[in-house]
Design an enzyme around this catalytic site. Structure first.
Site, short mmCIF file in Angstrom:
data_model
loop_
_atom_site.label_atom_id
_atom_site.label_comp_id
_atom_site.label_asym_id
_atom_site.label_seq_id
_atom_site.Cartn_x
_atom_site.Cartn_y
_atom_site.Cartn_z
N HIS A 8 0.82 -1.21 0.00
CA HIS A 8 0.00 0.00 0.00
C HIS A 8 0.86 1.27 0.00
CE1 HIS A 8 1.03 0.82 4.18
NE2 HIS A 8 0.89 -0.48 4.39
N GLU A 82 -2.46 -6.93 7.24
CA GLU A 82 -1.14 -6.93 7.86
C GLU A 82 -1.07 -7.92 9.02
OE1 GLU A 82 1.90 -6.95 7.72
OE2 GLU A 82 2.42 -4.81 7.47
#
Length: 219
Positions: A8, A82
């Site tokens: 990201h 994550e």
């Protein structure tokens, strides 16, 4: 299947050096928006059949410009999120960063019973990430780009991708919108195709952040 794993764009927590792994998570900084906006041009001419993102906000914001450019609707898979920091969540302490990274790369080296303090062990993380990748493969697309997270991408690739040296992976940063490209399938395994450590939009979009926890190298 060709799988492109894109980290990201930059977040405020990256800049602040925070282990920020919870949901929904932060958005993007102005630089992160610029990094995301550069992805369509950087991948112009590349075949992409499908897009995916994790359940955290920063990945959807990163994939947005590419989705609009290609007319594709990204799948949202929680398994791509994550690695949970557990009791280290939101820490800016360098010792905690080291513990976090040492743990996720211990999993890549095969020590999957090791547990993140207050968080998952390697078997739990790899199982949920494997399931997400398997879901993408089951859709039958030849080329899929998935926006995920720095530690998750590096740890999973270290454990599952042939042609990647775990020590090099652990000691090499993956910049925001850096890309690891692999080929294969869940049954036969995965091999490395390419590893772009800098933002796909070019080095001018890289930010030298002293303590970006999930993208930094193991000291």
């Amino acid at each position: 299947m060709r799988l492109l794993l894109l980290r990201h764009g930059q977040t405020p927590s990256n800049v602040a050096g925070l282990l920020d792994t919870g949901a929904p998570g932060p958005g993007l900084t102005p630089l992160g928006e610029e990094q995301a906006g550069a992805v369509p041009g950087a991948l112009e001419g590349r075949r992409i059949d499908a897009l995916a993102a994790s359940s955290l906000v920063r990945t959807s914001l990163t994939v947005g410009p590419l989705a609009a450019d290609r007319g594709l609707r990204p799948a949202v898979l929680d398994g791509l999120r994550e690695i949970e920091a557990g009791s280290l969540e939101m820490s800016s302490d360098l010792a905690d960063h080291h513990t976090y990274l040492e743990t996720v790369f211990a999993w890549s080296r095969g020590d999957r019973s090791r547990r993140m303090p207050g968080g998952p062990d390697g078997d739990a993380f790899l199982a949920r990430y494997d399931d997400a990748v398997a879901a993408l493969a089951a859709d039958g697309h030849d080329v899929v780009l998935a926006v995920s997270h720095g530690a998750a991408i590096r740890s999973w690739c270290g454990a599952r991708v042939r042609g990647l040296d775990v020590e090099e992976l652990a000691h090499t940063p993956l910049a925001n919108t850096g890309l690891i490209e692999v080929d294969g399938d869940p049954a036969s395994g995965w091999r490395l195709v390419d590893w772009r450590r800098e933002p796909v939009g070019g080095a001018r979009l890289d930010a030298v952040v002293a303590h970006d926890p999930t993208g930094e190298p193991v000291d």
